[in-house]
Design a protein around this motif. Structure first.
Motif, PDB file in Angstrom:
ATOM      1  N   LEU A 225       0.842  -1.199   0.000  1.00 18.58           N
ATOM      2  CA  LEU A 225       0.000   0.000   0.000  1.00 18.58           C
ATOM      3  C   LEU A 225       0.873   1.243   0.000  1.00 18.58           C
ATOM      4  CD1 LEU A 225      -3.053   0.669   0.103  1.00 18.58           C
ATOM      5  CD2 LEU A 225      -2.806   0.908   2.575  1.00 18.58           C
ATOM      6  N   TYR A 226       0.595   2.139  -0.957  1.00 19.48           N
ATOM      7  CA  TYR A 226       1.242   3.450  -0.990  1.00 19.48           C
ATOM      8  C   TYR A 226       0.132   4.498  -0.885  1.00 19.48           C
ATOM      9  CZ  TYR A 226       5.633   1.396  -2.658  1.00 19.48           C
ATOM     10  OH  TYR A 226       6.784   0.682  -2.774  1.00 19.48           O
ATOM     11  N   TRP A 227       0.348   5.447  -0.023  1.00 16.35           N
ATOM     12  CA  TRP A 227      -0.629   6.533   0.116  1.00 16.35           C
ATOM     13  C   TRP A 227       0.073   7.853  -0.150  1.00 16.35           C
ATOM     14  CZ3 TRP A 227      -3.257   8.488   5.246  1.00 16.35           C
ATOM     15  CH2 TRP A 227      -4.212   9.477   4.901  1.00 16.35           C
ATOM     16  N   ILE A 228      -0.312   8.515  -1.248  1.00 10.91           N
ATOM     17  CA  ILE A 228       0.156   9.868  -1.529  1.00 10.91           C
ATOM     18  C   ILE A 228      -0.886  10.808  -0.947  1.00 10.91           C
ATOM     19  CG2 ILE A 228       0.732  11.536  -3.306  1.00 10.91           C
ATOM     20  CD1 ILE A 228       1.712   9.334  -5.049  1.00 10.91           C
ATOM     21  N   TYR A 229      -0.544  11.367   0.195  1.00 13.57           N
ATOM     22  CA  TYR A 229      -1.458  12.244   0.924  1.00 13.57           C
ATOM     23  C   TYR A 229      -1.187  13.678   0.507  1.00 13.57           C
ATOM     24  CZ  TYR A 229      -3.147  15.010   4.899  1.00 13.57           C
ATOM     25  OH  TYR A 229      -3.758  15.957   5.686  1.00 13.57           O
ATOM     26  N   VAL A 230      -2.148  14.271  -0.207  1.00 19.06           N
ATOM     27  CA  VAL A 230      -2.005  15.625  -0.713  1.00 19.06           C
ATOM     28  C   VAL A 230      -2.580  16.579   0.334  1.00 19.06           C
ATOM     29  CG1 VAL A 230      -2.462  17.182  -2.643  1.00 19.06           C
ATOM     30  CG2 VAL A 230      -2.322  14.711  -3.051  1.00 19.06           C
ATOM     31  N   ARG A 231      -1.722  17.290   1.025  1.00 22.38           N
ATOM     32  CA  ARG A 231      -2.185  18.215   2.059  1.00 22.38           C
ATOM     33  C   ARG A 231      -2.890  19.411   1.427  1.00 22.38           C
ATOM     34  NH1 ARG A 231       2.127  20.035   6.172  1.00 22.38           N
ATOM     35  NH2 ARG A 231       0.223  20.596   7.323  1.00 22.38           N
ATOM     36  N   SER A 232      -3.921  19.855   2.083  1.00 20.62           N
ATOM     37  CA  SER A 232      -4.722  20.960   1.551  1.00 20.62           C
ATOM     38  C   SER A 232      -4.266  22.314   2.051  1.00 20.62           C
ATOM     39  CB  SER A 232      -6.198  20.749   1.920  1.00 20.62           C
ATOM     40  OG  SER A 232      -6.679  19.552   1.359  1.00 20.62           O
ATOM     41  N   GLY A 233      -3.300  22.376   2.939  1.00 16.09           N
ATOM     42  CA  GLY A 233      -2.845  23.652   3.461  1.00 16.09           C
ATOM     43  C   GLY A 233      -2.249  23.494   4.848  1.00 16.09           C
ATOM     44  N   PRO A 234      -1.924  24.596   5.503  1.00 18.38           N
ATOM     45  CA  PRO A 234      -1.270  24.522   6.812  1.00 18.38           C
ATOM     46  C   PRO A 234      -2.174  23.928   7.897  1.00 18.38           C
ATOM     47  CG  PRO A 234      -1.898  26.774   6.292  1.00 18.38           C
ATOM     48  CD  PRO A 234      -2.132  25.990   5.062  1.00 18.38           C
ATOM     49  N   ASN A 235      -3.487  23.973   7.692  1.00 19.19           N
ATOM     50  CA  ASN A 235      -4.390  23.418   8.690  1.00 19.19           C
ATOM     51  C   ASN A 235      -4.553  21.910   8.574  1.00 19.19           C
ATOM     52  OD1 ASN A 235      -4.926  25.992   9.776  1.00 19.19           O
ATOM     53  ND2 ASN A 235      -6.530  26.365   8.238  1.00 19.19           N
ATOM     54  N   SER A 236      -4.050  21.330   7.504  1.00 18.18           N
ATOM     55  CA  SER A 236      -4.105  19.873   7.358  1.00 18.18           C
ATOM     56  C   SER A 236      -3.109  19.231   8.311  1.00 18.18           C
ATOM     57  CB  SER A 236      -3.793  19.468   5.920  1.00 18.18           C
ATOM     58  OG  SER A 236      -4.740  20.019   5.035  1.00 18.18           O
ATOM     59  N   PRO A 237      -3.464  18.084   8.900  1.00 14.40           N
ATOM     60  CA  PRO A 237      -2.543  17.445   9.848  1.00 14.40           C
ATOM     61  C   PRO A 237      -1.262  16.992   9.163  1.00 14.40           C
ATOM     62  CG  PRO A 237      -4.367  15.990   9.303  1.00 14.40           C
ATOM     63  CD  PRO A 237      -4.714  17.323   8.728  1.00 14.40           C
ATOM     64  N   ASN A 238      -0.167  17.129   9.881  1.00 12.42           N
ATOM     65  CA  ASN A 238       1.126  16.652   9.414  1.00 12.42           C
ATOM     66  C   ASN A 238       1.301  15.231   9.940  1.00 12.42           C
ATOM     67  OD1 ASN A 238       3.749  16.108   8.771  1.00 12.42           O
ATOM     68  ND2 ASN A 238       4.559  18.074   9.473  1.00 12.42           N
ATOM     69  N   LEU A 239       1.119  14.257   9.070  1.00 12.33           N
ATOM     70  CA  LEU A 239       1.134  12.867   9.503  1.00 12.33           C
ATOM     71  C   LEU A 239       2.533  12.378   9.831  1.00 12.33           C
ATOM     72  CD1 LEU A 239      -1.431  11.312   6.995  1.00 12.33           C
ATOM     73  CD2 LEU A 239      -1.840  12.503   9.150  1.00 12.33           C
ATOM     74  N   ASN A 240       3.544  13.113   9.435  1.00 14.63           N
ATOM     75  CA  ASN A 240       4.916  12.690   9.735  1.00 14.63           C
ATOM     76  C   ASN A 240       5.352  13.064  11.147  1.00 14.63           C
ATOM     77  OD1 ASN A 240       5.408  11.546   7.202  1.00 14.63           O
ATOM     78  ND2 ASN A 240       5.919  13.545   6.322  1.00 14.63           N
ATOM     79  N   THR A 241       4.610  13.947  11.805  1.00 11.38           N
ATOM     80  CA  THR A 241       5.024  14.375  13.142  1.00 11.38           C
ATOM     81  C   THR A 241       4.040  13.985  14.228  1.00 11.38           C
ATOM     82  OG1 THR A 241       3.948  16.526  12.830  1.00 11.38           O
ATOM     83  CG2 THR A 241       6.255  16.342  12.180  1.00 11.38           C
ATOM     84  N   GLU A 242       2.773  13.661  13.862  1.00 15.15           N
ATOM     85  CA  GLU A 242       1.792  13.306  14.872  1.00 15.15           C
ATOM     86  C   GLU A 242       2.175  11.980  15.528  1.00 15.15           C
ATOM     87  OE1 GLU A 242      -0.561  15.029  15.933  1.00 15.15           O
ATOM     88  OE2 GLU A 242      -0.978  16.559  14.424  1.00 15.15           O
ATOM     89  N   THR A 243       2.073  11.919  16.833  1.00 21.21           N
ATOM     90  CA  THR A 243       2.418  10.703  17.582  1.00 21.21           C
ATOM     91  C   THR A 243       1.282  10.222  18.465  1.00 21.21           C
ATOM     92  OG1 THR A 243       3.354  12.042  19.366  1.00 21.21           O
ATOM     93  CG2 THR A 243       4.865  11.283  17.629  1.00 21.21           C
ATOM     94  N   ALA A 244       0.154  10.923  18.492  1.00 25.95           N
ATOM     95  CA  ALA A 244      -0.942  10.514  19.359  1.00 25.95           C
ATOM     96  C   ALA A 244      -1.671   9.328  18.769  1.00 25.95           C
ATOM     97  CB  ALA A 244      -1.913  11.680  19.552  1.00 25.95           C
TER      98      ALA A 244
END
Length: 333
Positions: A225-244
């Motif tokens: 599985l490859y997921w190209i996550y296209v962020r919509s702007g600064p309010n979109s979550p940063n999945l590379n830094t979230e740890t919760a």
């Protein structure tokens, strides 16, 4: 590959090829005694060859008229690449452009809708991989299987271009789309690396039953599985830094956290502009370059020309035999 005939009724004429074996009255000469005649070995060889060439020539002509060939054949060859199903988000959010602090971001995504940039880059990706098998599916409220697995990249290119027609619906049902994508791999023989390439700007909170079905389906069919996550702007979550933990947070993070629990390979590519997405597609292109067994269906091949050529050669042999007989008669005492 099986040989067939376009006009099999012509084979009824095949017994005519035996006519040269029948003796004619002019072939018989009466002699009171044969002891004084010298042996004519050359003549006997020429007579045997003459009849053989005549039979072969007539048989070859009849077989050629019957239209021999091979239809519906499959040729197996080995290439490099993968079986890739492109699962493209066609929700209304993909029709928007990306902005940061009210200003367009640097790069091509600032002037064009995300969906168009995605289509162009996917088109380049498909064009660079002629040996791959591609399938194309879009989704928003429901998944739509646009192109089943095929090696015809021009069909996939046409499907990508057609996805630009109209506007998407506001809802994104990722769970249903994933299950539909997994079903495309079922009942297919495993011939190489398998990948589902998701291109989306949103996620989903999957229920437990859907999570189990997706997890089991990917493992059963051996799909990465490859997921190209296209962020919509600064309010979109940063999945590379979230740890919760996933539950209680946004849908994108929930989906990412679930994907990390899969038993099959998973890779996230978080992109903010067209350059980042192009780099992600290039990396996927480098990674998915494994040996792949390809079965290519070829059009019917007609072999009538080979039989006509054999008939011409046999006719040339008949002329040679006749010349050999004449030479033998001239040199006989």
């Amino acid at each position: 590959m099986r040989l067939d005939f376009a006009q099999p009724w012509m084979l009824l004429l095949l017994p005519l090829a035996l006519l040269p074996l029948l003796r004619r009255r002019s072939d018989t000469l009466d002699f009171p005694s044969l002891a004084w005649l010298p042996p004519d070995r050359i003549g006997r060889v020429a007579g045997f060859l003459w009849r053989g060439f005549a039979v072969a020539a007539m048989a070859s002509i009849v077989l050629g008229l019957a239209g021999p060939g091979q239809s519906g054949a499959q040729v197996q060859r080995t290439g490099r690449g993968a079986e890739i199903l492109i699962l493209m988000d066609r929700s209304s959010s993909m029709d928007a452009t990306v902005h940061t602090n009210g200003l367009p971001m640097a790069g091509r995504m600032s002037q064009e809708p995300k969906a168009k940039v995605v289509r162009d880059l996917l088109s380049d990706f498909v064009a660079r991989r002629p040996d791959n098998r591609f399938a194309f599916m879009t989704f928003s409220t429901v998944p739509i299987a646009v192109v089943p697995f095929t090696q015809k990249t021009d069909t996939v290119q046409a499907a990508l271009a057609a996805s630009a027609i109209g506007r998407g619906l506001p809802e994104t049902r990722m769970g249903v789309a994933l299950l539909a994508a997994i079903e495309e791999f079922e009942h297919r023989s495993y011939s190489g690396s398998r990948v589902i390439l998701i291109v989306s700007d949103g996620g989903a909170q999957l229920d437990e039953a859907t999570r189990r079905s997706v997890h089991a389906g990917l493992a059963r069919e051996k799909i990465g599985l490859y997921w190209i996550y296209v962020r919509s702007g600064p309010n979109s979550p940063n999945l590379n830094t979230e740890t919760a933990t996933a539950y209680g947070l946004g849908e994108e993070l929930a989906l990412h956290q679930f994907f990390k629990t899969l038993s099959t390979p998973y890779r996230l590519y978080q992109v903010d502009d067209s350059n980042a997405m192009a780099a992600a597609m290039a990396e996927i292109d480098r990674q998915q370059n494994f040996p792949l067994i390809l079965h290519e269906r070829v059009p019917r091949r007609d072999h009538g020309g080979a039989f006509y050529l054999a008939a011409m050669l046999c006719c040339a042999g008949l002329l040679a035999c006749r010349a050999l007989q004449l030479q033998s008669w001239r040199t006989s005492p």
